[in-house]
Each structure stands twice: as C-alpha cells, then as structure tokens.
Design an enzyme around this catalytic site. Structure first.
Site, PDB file in Angstrom:
ATOM      1  N   LYS A 120      13.282   4.000   1.930  1.00 43.59           N
ATOM      2  CA  LYS A 120      11.993   4.400   2.522  1.00 43.59           C
ATOM      3  C   LYS A 120      11.633   3.459   3.677  1.00 43.59           C
ATOM      4  O   LYS A 120      11.214   3.897   4.749  1.00 43.59           O
ATOM      5  CB  LYS A 120      10.882   4.380   1.452  1.00 43.59           C
ATOM      6  N   GLN A 140       5.782   2.577  -6.061  1.00 46.72           N
ATOM      7  CA  GLN A 140       7.028   3.182  -6.557  1.00 46.72           C
ATOM      8  C   GLN A 140       6.964   3.333  -8.073  1.00 46.72           C
ATOM      9  O   GLN A 140       6.626   2.397  -8.795  1.00 46.72           O
ATOM     10  CB  GLN A 140       8.229   2.317  -6.134  1.00 46.72           C
ATOM     11  N   ASP A 170       1.803   9.901  -1.257  1.00 48.31           N
ATOM     12  CA  ASP A 170       2.643  10.480  -2.315  1.00 48.31           C
ATOM     13  C   ASP A 170       1.994  11.736  -2.914  1.00 48.31           C
ATOM     14  O   ASP A 170       2.651  12.504  -3.610  1.00 48.31           O
ATOM     15  CB  ASP A 170       2.807   9.461  -3.458  1.00 48.31           C
TER      16      ASP A 170
END
Ligand code: GUN
Length: 285
Positions: free
Chosen positions: A54, A98, A121
């Site tokens: 990422k 994460q 997200d």
C-alpha cells in the site's frame, strides 16, 4: 479454455496512471498532496506485505503516506491517541488500520474512532450504513469496489442478474452484496453455515467467492458462461498462490473469470488510492 480472463493488473495500471495524473494536477493547481496514514500492529506477515504494498503504491501515484508501526503489546489507548491526532490533522486525508488487529483490541472501537470522512477503507459504521441505504456519499470498501470496477470494465450486465456471493465478511462479502444489490442484481449471500453451496453457485450469473478456502469452487459448481470473481488468496502445499476457485476446472465452464494472482488482488490497493484521492478532493468542496 472457454473463459475470457479479467486482467486486474492491466485495469489497475490504467486506473493508477489516470489517478497519478489527477494527483499531480491537484498538487500543481491547489497545492494539495493527498495523504494516507496507516497503522500496523504486530508482526503478522501477510499484513506486513499488504501494508508495504500500500505504501509503495502511494509513492508511485504521488500520494504521501505515513506509517505508524506498533508492537503486538501496544495498548488500545495508544492507537486511539494516534487516530485522534490524525483525525485533527488537515493534511491527512485517509486513515487506515490494517486488519486483523491482535486479540486485545476491540476492532469496532478502533474503526469507529476514525472520522468517517477519512475512513478510506469504508469500515466505519456510518460509511457502512450509507452503503446499506444505497447512498453515494460513503467510502466503499476497496476490494468490493475493485470487483465492481472489473465488472463495469467488462460491460457485465448486473441489472436483474442472479448474483451469488460466497463469504459474508465485513470487509468483502457484505459490502459486495450491497453493491450488487444497488445495481439491481438478485443477490444471494452464502456463509459458513449455508447448506448446499453448489445449489446456489450453479444458479449464479455472477459468482463472487471470498472465503479463504483454496480451490473450494470447482467447475461443476459453476453455471456455464457465468462471470466468476475469485477474491481468495491462498497458498497450495507447494507454496504457489491460488484462489478460492479451482481455476483449472472453472475456466472450462465460466464465461469470464479472474485469475489468482493478477485478478482482484491489484484492484484492492488501486481502489484505496482512488478513495484517498477522493477524500483529498472532497476537502475542496
Ligand atoms: N485486511 C485485509 N483486507 C483489508 C483491507 O482491505 N483493509 C484493512 N484495513 N485491512 C485489511
């Protein structure tokens, strides 16, 4: 082989090239550099690889990234403190924690601490709720968003189609079902306790599989000509990557199919970049 491949690598490259141009334009004209801030807790190998990818993708696209890494025994309060700091920082447009988090964390508490307008997200309850209502103001979770882009790029007709999603996770299955429903598919969402999965998969015009079980869906479970989207990333005993779909048998039956690797995987990070840019652009409005 009868199925045509949906190439996630080339679609990703196309979207990322266009995105990098928009990022450069935003910098040049408005002095804004989109910025993604990432929290990684612990030493989980897969999470480390995802986060590294990422961060690298951000750099390539001209997006600034910040990474806060914590040891496994970090407290929830410390992570919440970092999120509060980033929420208040106008130069940070996207915040991502994460997952999975270590056991001592209440994931919902952490995710709901992120400002919805920085939740790139799309995991905050507010963004989930807007998606559920069929609204457009939310951030869409990156993997199902990427799948929708793949279907769109192939001109797949979703309206009225039988869409079957295997796997009901918050990250993929549930938002995937909502996005297909918003495009007027008839959606079936199967999960770990569903009986006779093959009964459902054989009816699917569009089959999306996200269960984390290597080669679970075989060719005999697929409707001839179906669109098969494989979200799984597993390793075979000899160390090779494979999906949740048995590609060898499925490709003889499906009409369109995503490979693993090179299918959905690259699209997830691409859509994270898209959401981060979108968040930066929204600050102008
Ligand atoms: N873990 C697996 N997939 C994801 C994702 O899309 N976002 C985050 N934050 N964690 C993940």
């Amino acid at each position: 082989m009868t199925a045509r491949l949906i190439d996630g690598i080339s679609l990703s490259a196309k979207i990322r090239d266009e995105l990098a141009e928009t990022v450069a334009h935003l910098k040049a004209t408005c002095g804004i550099t989109p910025c993604l801030a990432v929290i990684l807790v612990g030493e989980d190998h897969a999470s480390q690889v995802y986060v590294r990818n990422k961060v690298a993708a951000c750099e390539k696209a001209g997006i600034r990234s910040i990474l806060a890494r914590y040891a496994l025994n970090v407290t929830s309060a410390e992570v919440l403190g970092k999120i509060a700091e980033w929420n208040a920082d106008p130069e940070i447009h996207g915040i991502l924690v994460q997952l999975p988090l270590p056991k001592q964390f209440d994931t919902d508490t952490i995710l709901s601490a992120i400002l919805p307008e920085k939740d790139v997200d799309g995991f905050h309850a507010e963004n989930v709720g807007v998606l559920m209502q069929g609204g457009h103001s939310c951030f869409i979770p990156c993997t199902p968003y990427g799948v929708m882009k793949m279907l769109e790029s192939e001109g797949v007709n979703i309206d009225g189609a039988e869409a079957v999603v295997i796997g009901s996770s918050n990250i993929v299955g549930k938002p995937m079902a909502m996005l297909l429903l918003a495009k007027h598919a008839t959606v079936t969402l199967c999960h770990i306790r569903s009986r006779d999965i093959a009964f459902h998969t054989r009816r699917a015009d569009i089959l999306v599989v996200a269960v984390g079980c290597a080669k679970m869906i075989t060719g005999d479970m697929i409707k001839p000509g179906a669109v098969v989207i494989d979200v799984g990333i597993n390793r075979t005993p000899d160390g090779k990557l494979c999906g949740d779909v048995d590609f060898e048998s499925a490709k003889e039956i499906a009409g369109l199919i995503t490979p693993v690797p090179g299918g959905v995987g690259p699209m997830t990070i691409t859509m994270l970049l898209v959401n981060t840019l979108e968040s930066a652009e929204r600050t102008l409005k």
